[in-house]
Design an enzyme around this catalytic site. Structure first.
Site, PDB file in Angstrom:
ATOM      1  N   SER A 180       3.911  -0.739  -3.399  1.00 40.12           N
ATOM      2  CA  SER A 180       3.302  -2.050  -3.279  1.00 40.12           C
ATOM      3  C   SER A 180       4.145  -2.812  -2.270  1.00 40.12           C
ATOM      4  O   SER A 180       5.325  -3.048  -2.502  1.00 40.12           O
ATOM      5  CB  SER A 180       3.311  -2.742  -4.633  1.00 40.12           C
ATOM      6  OG  SER A 180       2.874  -4.056  -4.470  1.00 40.12           O
ATOM      7  N   ARG A 181       3.529  -3.159  -1.139  1.00 40.74           N
ATOM      8  CA  ARG A 181       4.356  -3.688  -0.047  1.00 40.74           C
ATOM      9  C   ARG A 181       4.663  -5.169  -0.169  1.00 40.74           C
ATOM     10  O   ARG A 181       5.597  -5.640   0.439  1.00 40.74           O
ATOM     11  CB  ARG A 181       3.700  -3.393   1.299  1.00 40.74           C
ATOM     12  CG  ARG A 181       3.733  -1.929   1.581  1.00 40.74           C
ATOM     13  CD  ARG A 181       3.300  -1.567   2.975  1.00 40.74           C
ATOM     14  NE  ARG A 181       2.995  -0.159   2.979  1.00 40.74           N
ATOM     15  CZ  ARG A 181       1.799   0.351   2.770  1.00 40.74           C
ATOM     16  NH1 ARG A 181       0.771  -0.446   2.609  1.00 40.74           N
ATOM     17  NH2 ARG A 181       1.609   1.648   2.746  1.00 40.74           N
ATOM     18  N   VAL A 182       3.871  -5.922  -0.908  1.00 43.76           N
ATOM     19  CA  VAL A 182       4.197  -7.342  -1.007  1.00 43.76           C
ATOM     20  C   VAL A 182       4.507  -7.778  -2.438  1.00 43.76           C
ATOM     21  O   VAL A 182       5.181  -8.775  -2.650  1.00 43.76           O
ATOM     22  CB  VAL A 182       3.071  -8.246  -0.438  1.00 43.76           C
ATOM     23  CG1 VAL A 182       2.935  -8.071   1.032  1.00 43.76           C
ATOM     24  CG2 VAL A 182       1.756  -7.995  -1.130  1.00 43.76           C
ATOM     25  N   ASP A 232      -2.315  -3.425   1.045  1.00 43.53           N
ATOM     26  CA  ASP A 232      -0.876  -3.699   1.029  1.00 43.53           C
ATOM     27  C   ASP A 232      -0.128  -2.704   0.157  1.00 43.53           C
ATOM     28  O   ASP A 232       0.976  -2.993  -0.303  1.00 43.53           O
ATOM     29  CB  ASP A 232      -0.630  -5.113   0.518  1.00 43.53           C
ATOM     30  CG  ASP A 232      -1.470  -6.127   1.253  1.00 43.53           C
ATOM     31  OD1 ASP A 232      -1.383  -6.152   2.484  1.00 43.53           O
ATOM     32  OD2 ASP A 232      -2.225  -6.870   0.609  1.00 43.53           O
ATOM     33  N   GLY A 233      -0.738  -1.570  -0.113  1.00 49.07           N
ATOM     34  CA  GLY A 233      -0.075  -0.561  -0.931  1.00 49.07           C
ATOM     35  C   GLY A 233      -1.100   0.213  -1.723  1.00 49.07           C
ATOM     36  O   GLY A 233      -2.277  -0.146  -1.728  1.00 49.07           O
TER      37      GLY A 233
END
Ligand code: ATP
Ligand code: MG
Length: 508
Positions: A370-372, A345-346
């Site tokens: 960081s996508r979340v 997620d990143g």
């Protein structure tokens, strides 16, 4: 001729009867089967016989050594050895166990250093637990998962403010050799003290000396009591390195399924992919790009899919993964890095250039994401993160050009000076985690210009003073930050004023 016909009829009859008996009695292959070693190579063995053997089943070889079924071919069974098998010769007998590979799990593993089959590598004796779980398990179904909502604080300003990680997320740590990848993971584990997070550190093909040092560091910072170390070194058979992350994950899942928050570090998946390539080539699976077998993507995706945040009805536990990948000559577009970038997620990208300049941790903010985690970040970070990212990226762009020009206009000079201070503030020593309020106080000071007139060399000293001021003088604001509240303008003003009051006098 007629004799022959008779014989063939007799045989036919016998076979039909045999078939019927088998069907009527629901014949299942028993586990009493044994086979013969056809070929024994480095870390792998080919076995003849064992018609009923299952994939990933454990087999026993003479001398009580174990192997795991890896290839099921029509003529032979390819086996991955889980201990040194140099003495094994063609012709030895192999017996089935009827069980797929599993590992002991449970509370007893906390504080222990074990190999991937949970054999002790420390002086603590046998691991005292009866519960076992298979090393390969299906990842939780979509309906059993919940969005990631709680942050996992690393204690590192640059990560918590700019690439925040949430509990249940998978964040890759990526970078060349010796750029501080393990250091980030280690600091994160150390920062989980008193935060009710179980940590699992899985060393895959690392130098024994570096793992020993890491364990010593964990002990020194009292982090070992909530940590499990699963270790394989470079000299271990490739089979051991291959199963290490799967068994470490099963040990971690035990706690997640009990509703706990768990952090797992895979150090590193490059070594894991290399061990898998070695096994696959020895067992003559067809090689693909960079000689890795075609399914190398799948072995990592099924591993990382097991990290998640479970829904409340299932206890609400979480498993956060920090896989580490080593790049060569900063080539993030190589096969394994791109694969793993796409299933996480990143990533936190560590730059060797920053490392050389002494900017540690060497996180390249522009290439990290960081996508979340952003959604889980404590609200107070919003008041600093935006400004911080903006001034830092402006600075990085200007820095390259400013080197060539001597005369700078006032605005550019200001941006450069501010950027230099932001970079200085984002530096952080190892084993020196900051609490959230300490981070906010220091970051707010730099974005509000408290350090603008201070020489860069004095910033470290100023940081120390601000850290103690926020805990001692502003305990109510500090409390507010830690309970997840937003800061009002007065609070911010109070922090900035307190910071101004304690920074060193000397002006540049
Ligand atoms: P490898 O590729 O060999 O696994 P790595 O990328 O994991 O290396 P580390 O072993 O974590 O790198 O760090 C390399 C060196 O840099 C170590 O000596 C470590 O102590 C030092 N180091 C890393 N981060 C910091 C930091 N924030 N402050 C000071 N020293 C650091
Ligand atoms: Mg390392």
């Amino acid at each position: 001729m007629s004799d022959r016909n008779e014989l063939s009829t007799l045989l036919d009859d016998a076979f039909t009867t045999f078939d019927r008996v088998i069907k009527e009695h629901h014949y299942e292959p028993t586990v009493h089967e044994s086979g013969i070693v056809k070929f024994a190579g480095r870390g792998v063995v080919l076995v003849d016989g064992l018609p009923g053997v299952k994939s990933e089943e454990m087999l026993i070889f003479p001398g009580n050594i174990y192997g795991m079924v890896f290839n099921l071919d029509p003529e032979e069974v390819g086996v991955v050895m889980l201990s040194k098998s140099d003495d094994l010769k063609a012709g030895s007998t192999v017996t089935r166990t009827g069980k797929v590979m599993d590992v002991p799990v449970g509370e007893a593993l906390l504080g222990r250093v074990v190999d991937p089959t949970a054999r002790p590598l420390d002086s603590g004796g046998q691991v005292n637990t009866l519960e076992r779980k298979p090393i390969e398990r299906e990842a939780p179904a979509i309906m059993d998962r919940e969005p990631v909502t709680v942050p996992l604080q690393t204690g590192l300003k640059v990560v918590d403010a700019l690439v925040p990680i949430g509990r249940g997320q998978r964040e890759l740590i990526l970078g060349d050799r010796q750029t501080g990848k393990t250091a980030i993971a280690l600091d994160t584990i150390i920062n989980q003290k008193d935060k009710n997070v179980v940590c699992v550190y899985c060393a895959i093909g690392q130098r024994s000396s570096s793992v020993a040092k890491l364990i010593e560091d964990l002990h020194r910072h009292e982090a070992m009591e909530y940590t499990i170390v699963v270790s394989t070194s470079g000299e271990d058979p490739p089979g051991m390195k291959f199963i290490a992350p799967y068994s470490a994950t099963s040990m971690a899942e035990y706690f997640m399924e009990k509703g706990r928050d768990v952090l797992i570090v895979y150090d590193d998946l490059t070594n894991h992919a290399i061990a898998y390539r070695e096994l696959s080539l020895l067992l003559r699976r067809p090689p693909g790009r960079e000689a890795f077998p075609g399914d190398v993507f799948y072995i990592h995706s099924r591993l990382l899919e097991r990290s998640t945040h479970l829904r409340k009805e299932l206890g609400g536990g979480s498993l956060t993964a920090l896989p580490i990948v080593a790049t060569e000559a900063q080539n993030v577009a190589a096969y394994i890095p791109t694969n793993i970038i796409s299933i996480t997620d990143g990533q936190i990208y560590l730059s060797p250039d920053l490392f050389q300049k002494g900017v540690l941790p060497a996180v390249d903010v522009g290439k990290s994401v960081s996508r979340v985690g952003g959604k889980t970040q404590l609200p107070v970070y919003r008041s600093v993160a935006g400004n911080l990212r903006l001034s830092y990226s402006q600075f990085e762009e200007l820095e390259k050009f400013a080197r060539f020009s001597t005369r700078l206009d006032e605005q550019t000079r200001k941006t450069l000076e501010r950027g230099r201070r932001v970079r200085e503030v984002l530096k952080q020593d190892q084993y020196n985690p900051f609490t959230v309020s300490e981070q906010i106080a220091v970051l707010l000071s730099v974005t509000e210009g408290v350090f603008d007139d201070l020489p860069v060399e004095k910033i470290e000293e100023a940081e120390l003073a601000i850290r103690s001021a926020i805990t001692k003088q502003l305990s109510s604001v500090s409390e507010k930050i830690h309970t997840g509240n937003k800061l009002c303008d007065e609070d911010k003003k109070a922090i900035v004023e307190a910071a101004r009051a304690v920074i060193p006098e000397e002006k540049s």
